[in-house]
Enzyme design. Structure first.
Site, PDB file in Angstrom:
ATOM      1  N   TYR A   1      10.404   3.345 -33.877  1.00  0.00           N
ATOM      2  CA  TYR A   1      10.530   4.790 -33.680  1.00  0.00           C
ATOM      3  C   TYR A   1      11.104   5.459 -34.938  1.00  0.00           C
ATOM      4  O   TYR A   1      10.950   6.655 -35.138  1.00  0.00           O
ATOM      5  CB  TYR A   1      11.509   5.073 -32.527  1.00  0.00           C
ATOM      6  CG  TYR A   1      10.922   5.027 -31.129  1.00  0.00           C
ATOM      7  CD1 TYR A   1       9.625   4.592 -30.887  1.00  0.00           C
ATOM      8  CD2 TYR A   1      11.701   5.435 -30.037  1.00  0.00           C
ATOM      9  CE1 TYR A   1       9.118   4.564 -29.593  1.00  0.00           C
ATOM     10  CE2 TYR A   1      11.195   5.411 -28.744  1.00  0.00           C
ATOM     11  CZ  TYR A   1       9.910   4.979 -28.523  1.00  0.00           C
ATOM     12  OH  TYR A   1       9.418   4.958 -27.244  1.00  0.00           O
ATOM     13  N   GLY A   2      11.810   4.645 -35.731  1.00  0.00           N
ATOM     14  CA  GLY A   2      12.652   5.192 -36.801  1.00  0.00           C
ATOM     15  C   GLY A   2      11.952   6.007 -37.855  1.00  0.00           C
ATOM     16  O   GLY A   2      12.572   6.813 -38.534  1.00  0.00           O
TER      17      GLY A   2
ATOM     18  N   CYS B   1      18.672   3.881 -27.464  1.00  0.00           N
ATOM     19  CA  CYS B   1      18.020   3.992 -28.770  1.00  0.00           C
ATOM     20  C   CYS B   1      18.647   5.175 -29.494  1.00  0.00           C
ATOM     21  O   CYS B   1      18.694   6.283 -28.947  1.00  0.00           O
ATOM     22  CB  CYS B   1      16.529   4.232 -28.549  1.00  0.00           C
ATOM     23  SG  CYS B   1      15.632   4.619 -30.061  1.00  0.00           S
ATOM     24  N   ASN B   2      19.133   4.928 -30.690  1.00  0.00           N
ATOM     25  CA  ASN B   2      19.776   6.009 -31.445  1.00  0.00           C
ATOM     26  C   ASN B   2      18.771   7.057 -31.896  1.00  0.00           C
ATOM     27  O   ASN B   2      19.050   8.254 -31.877  1.00  0.00           O
ATOM     28  CB  ASN B   2      20.488   5.429 -32.673  1.00  0.00           C
ATOM     29  CG  ASN B   2      21.696   4.618 -32.284  1.00  0.00           C
ATOM     30  OD1 ASN B   2      22.798   5.121 -32.264  1.00  0.00           O
ATOM     31  ND2 ASN B   2      21.490   3.357 -31.948  1.00  0.00           N
ATOM     32  N   THR B   3      17.582   6.590 -32.330  1.00  0.00           N
ATOM     33  CA  THR B   3      16.580   7.523 -32.821  1.00  0.00           C
ATOM     34  C   THR B   3      16.156   8.470 -31.694  1.00  0.00           C
ATOM     35  O   THR B   3      16.091   9.691 -31.879  1.00  0.00           O
ATOM     36  CB  THR B   3      15.342   6.758 -33.354  1.00  0.00           C
ATOM     37  OG1 THR B   3      15.788   5.666 -34.150  1.00  0.00           O
ATOM     38  CG2 THR B   3      14.446   7.653 -34.157  1.00  0.00           C
TER      39      THR B   3
ATOM     40  N   GLU C   1      12.485  -7.342 -34.922  1.00  0.00           N
ATOM     41  CA  GLU C   1      11.406  -7.502 -33.927  1.00  0.00           C
ATOM     42  C   GLU C   1      10.608  -8.780 -34.201  1.00  0.00           C
ATOM     43  O   GLU C   1      10.039  -9.374 -33.288  1.00  0.00           O
ATOM     44  CB  GLU C   1      10.477  -6.276 -33.922  1.00  0.00           C
ATOM     45  CG  GLU C   1      11.102  -5.011 -33.324  1.00  0.00           C
ATOM     46  CD  GLU C   1      11.119  -4.981 -31.789  1.00  0.00           C
ATOM     47  OE1 GLU C   1      10.279  -5.639 -31.161  1.00  0.00           O
ATOM     48  OE2 GLU C   1      12.001  -4.285 -31.231  1.00  0.00           O
TER      49      GLU C   1
ATOM     50  N   CYS D   1      21.916   1.814 -34.702  1.00  0.00           N
ATOM     51  CA  CYS D   1      20.597   1.472 -34.169  1.00  0.00           C
ATOM     52  C   CYS D   1      20.856   0.292 -33.245  1.00  0.00           C
ATOM     53  O   CYS D   1      21.552  -0.657 -33.626  1.00  0.00           O
ATOM     54  CB  CYS D   1      19.655   1.080 -35.302  1.00  0.00           C
ATOM     55  SG  CYS D   1      18.115   0.338 -34.702  1.00  0.00           S
ATOM     56  N   THR D   2      20.327   0.371 -32.042  1.00  0.00           N
ATOM     57  CA  THR D   2      20.670  -0.665 -31.058  1.00  0.00           C
ATOM     58  C   THR D   2      20.059  -2.023 -31.398  1.00  0.00           C
ATOM     59  O   THR D   2      20.423  -3.033 -30.797  1.00  0.00           O
ATOM     60  CB  THR D   2      20.238  -0.225 -29.644  1.00  0.00           C
ATOM     61  OG1 THR D   2      18.858   0.157 -29.684  1.00  0.00           O
ATOM     62  CG2 THR D   2      21.078   0.936 -29.159  1.00  0.00           C
TER      63      THR D   2
HETATM   64  N1  DGL Z   1      16.697   0.671 -31.480  1.00  0.00           N
HETATM   65  C1  DGL Z   1      16.307   1.977 -31.849  1.00  0.00           C
HETATM   66  C2  DGL Z   1      17.431   2.797 -32.421  1.00  0.00           C
HETATM   67  O1  DGL Z   1      18.529   2.592 -31.995  1.00  0.00           O
HETATM   68  C3  DGL Z   1      14.938   2.153 -32.416  1.00  0.00           C
HETATM   69  C4  DGL Z   1      14.675   1.653 -33.765  1.00  0.00           C
HETATM   70  C5  DGL Z   1      13.233   1.832 -34.158  1.00  0.00           C
HETATM   71  O2  DGL Z   1      12.367   1.621 -33.321  1.00  0.00           O
HETATM   72  O3  DGL Z   1      12.992   2.182 -35.323  1.00  0.00           O
HETATM   73  O4  DGL Z   1      17.234   3.671 -33.228  1.00  0.00           O
END
Ligand code: DGL
Length: 266
Positions: free
Chosen positions: A42-43, A73-75, A152, A183-184
């Site tokens: 997602y980042g 998820c932080n994003t 991943e 970021c988790t």
């Molecule tokens: N684990 C997610 C976060 O905390 C997503 C990271 C990603 O997919 O780039 O941002």
């Protein structure tokens, strides 16, 4: 008492760190986890797209009859927390605020580093959240866009992981005594980060604090589950092969969960 479940989602395996803490702290709760493997990472995606994915997933989880939604998820928290809060009629908890509070609590030098995806760093969600709580701190940010893809892939240690960690963290680690793993996914790399960054740094992993936030919110609103043992259902939007490895790594008991591949586009 409220025996409905808790919904949790992330782009992939990162939110499992939050899910694991939640499950340990609240073993009686049913948890429905969605890992959006079809769209990870997602980042580097736009706010519009993240809001779209987050809404699709939230609707899917709400159909499971949940009482609360955790954006693990932080994003997605940075880009979609307000949007989901405005448009859903259940409580929504993100990961940025609990992590910010914890960083302020543990930092002695008041020099705090924040590492995260490009989206999280560019959104300045942590900067805004931490400054709103305390503007005496000095904040340093670093985006680490290669962390999520290697995690991943299951590359959590060894030469490649170490080189990438040094590339992103050698400068910021000189300035701070605390680093927020914003970021988790990053707690999965924490052992290698701590080994390679040769300095006494406290790493803030929001999983634990988010689980505590959920516990208190449910307790205060008398919404805890009265069951003895909750169930765990994992949903993924693409092949769960690597996902299964992470469930093992995080010690989810095989007999306690089910895993399903679903296509939200249909
Ligand atoms: N684990 C997610 C976060 O905390 C997503 C990271 C990603 O997919 O780039 O941002």
């Amino acid at each position: 008492m409220d025996n409905r479940g808790i919904g949790v989602f992330d782009s992939g395996v990162g939110g499992l760190t939050v899910c694991s803490s939640l499950h340990k702290m609240l073993p009686q709760e049913d948890i429905y986890y969605f890992g959006d493997l079809a769209h990870v990472p997602y980042g580097n995606k736009s706010q519009k797209l993240i809001q779209h994915y987050s809404m699709q997933i939230s609707k899917f989880l709400i159909e499971k009859n949940i009482k609360l939604l955790v954006i693990a998820c932080n994003t997605a928290t940075a880009y979609a927390l307000e949007y989901l809060k405005e448009n859903l009629n259940i409580p929504v908890i993100g990961v940025v605020e609990p992590g910010s509070k914890e960083a302020i609590r543990v930092s002695k030098s008041r020099n705090i580093g924040i590492i995260g995806t490009l989206g999280t760093v560019n959104s300045e969600a942590y900067i805004n959240s931490i400054y709103a709580l305390d503007h005496q701190v000095r904040l340093y940010q670093q985006a680490c866009p290669l962390f999520v893809p290697i995690i991943e892939e299951g590359i959590l240690e060894g030469k490649i992981a170490e080189e990438i960690i040094l590339h992103y963290l050698s400068d910021i680690s000189k300035e701070v005594d605390t680093i927020v793993l914003g970021c988790t996914h990053y707690p999965l790399l924490k052992k290698t980060i701590a080994k390679i960054i040769n300095k006494n740094i406290t790493y803030v992993d929001s999983a634990q604090v988010v689980a505590q936030t959920v516990f208190w919110q449910l307790k205060e609103s008398q919404m805890l589950n009265s069951k003895v043992e909750g169930k765990l259902e994992f949903y993924v939007s693409d092949s769960p092969k690597m996902f299964r490895n992470f469930l093992k790594l995080l010690e989810f008991e095989d007999s306690r969960y089910t895993i399903h591949e679903v296509n939200l586009e249909n």
